[in-house]
Design an enzyme around this catalytic site. Sequence first.
Site, short mmCIF file in Angstrom:
data_model
loop_
_atom_site.label_atom_id
_atom_site.label_comp_id
_atom_site.label_asym_id
_atom_site.label_seq_id
_atom_site.Cartn_x
_atom_site.Cartn_y
_atom_site.Cartn_z
CE1 TYR A 30 -4.44 0.89 0.11
CE2 TYR A 30 -3.62 2.66 1.52
CZ TYR A 30 -4.62 2.11 0.74
OH TYR A 30 -5.82 2.79 0.57
CB VAL B 276 4.00 4.17 -5.31
CG1 VAL B 276 3.83 5.14 -6.46
CG2 VAL B 276 5.20 4.57 -4.46
CD GLN B 277 0.53 2.71 -9.97
OE1 GLN B 277 -0.67 2.47 -10.01
NE2 GLN B 277 1.09 3.66 -10.71
CG ASP C 16 10.83 -2.96 -8.89
OD1 ASP C 16 9.82 -3.62 -9.20
OD2 ASP C 16 11.20 -1.95 -9.50
CB ALA C 17 13.79 -3.22 -2.79
CG HIS D 290 7.87 -2.10 -12.79
ND1 HIS D 290 8.18 -1.72 -14.07
CD2 HIS D 290 8.98 -1.86 -12.04
CE1 HIS D 290 9.42 -1.23 -14.09
NE2 HIS D 290 9.92 -1.33 -12.87
CG ASP E 240 8.22 1.95 -16.12
OD1 ASP E 240 7.35 2.82 -16.28
OD2 ASP E 240 8.66 1.65 -15.00
CD GLU F 252 10.18 4.49 -13.81
OE1 GLU F 252 9.06 4.12 -13.45
OE2 GLU F 252 11.23 3.88 -13.52
CB SER G 144 5.91 34.79 -30.29
OG SER G 144 7.17 34.27 -29.87
#
Length: 357
Positions: A38, A40-41, A100-101, A124, A208, A212, A270
């Site tokens: 729980y 980041v994603q 990942d870790a 991922h 990915d 990044e 412009s």
Amino acid sequence: MAQINFGGTIEEVVTREEFPMDKALDVLRNETIAILGYGVQGPAQALNLRDNGFNVIVGQRKGSKSWNKAVEHGWVPGETLFDIEEAAKQGTIWQFLLSDAGQIASWPTIKPYLTKGKTLYFSHGFGVTFNDQTGIVPPAEVDVILVAPKGSGTSVRRLFLQGKGINSSYAIYQNASGQAKEKAIALGIGVGSGYLFETDFKKEVYSDLTGERGTLMGAIAGIFEAQYEVLRSKGHSPSEAFNETVEELTQSLMPLVAENGMDWMYANCSTTAQRGALDWKKRFKEATLPVFKELYESVASGAEAKRTIDTCSKPDYREKLGEELKELRESELWQAGAAVRQLRPEKAGVEESMINS
């Protein structure tokens, strides 16, 4: 599937119109979706699935900040919130959303619960693609799928709450049940994808990691610093240097690119800006193309994966990361940015600390 012309190449994509939410719910009606991680994603995908009516539980280490955040978000300990091992036991679909870790560290403990008929879901392709380094080798009798939203978890949730959606890729690594593709698409729709395009695990992680480290984060941060440094060395004020380096890009120009493409942005600037940009674009491409080629080869060789695993697995990684981010935050460039953001019209007022009286 809809066939879309992407710059002369026809690709198949899945849209909400052809795979509506009712169909996604029906495909997964007998599944318990366990969100493992729980961070980041995890929050965005878990909350979007819950709000869309799916059966969701969360697995997270007890007592951690992320556990407390899950409680704040309405997940109930012992009912919908469990430690990772218990959630893995209960879940029929594992959404493996640890870092990942974290995936590497937890895999030996939870793998015994990944029994025949279950589904292993990633956002991922890292763990499986570089399994010679991660040790993540799924058993043959489970489905292994991927849905990778093209944005941060924060963006996934914000766009969902706005009634929009985020583009996602999906991939099938193992199809033990014969229904892996249908499950992947249903989950992609459930987590809030606007449309989904097919890839494979290797291509997802190669693109990915390149993105990044390249234009999405690493390259653009380095370019910001270089231009800001030049402007400041030539006597421009911090506010002017920041506005001409970052603020105009993020607040004025990139929204036009997002709306209708690079040529549309150019057309709304412009003639002086247009001419200069078109002339210098080639120089910047020539200067950076060798760097991007080197970067891609570093990804494809596994060198970036090794560096990531070695660094992120150290016990003091988060402490050192905090120091690196603090250095960014406290640099003159981003301190100037903080002051500029406070002066945006939508801000209610300017913090007193920003005013030198």
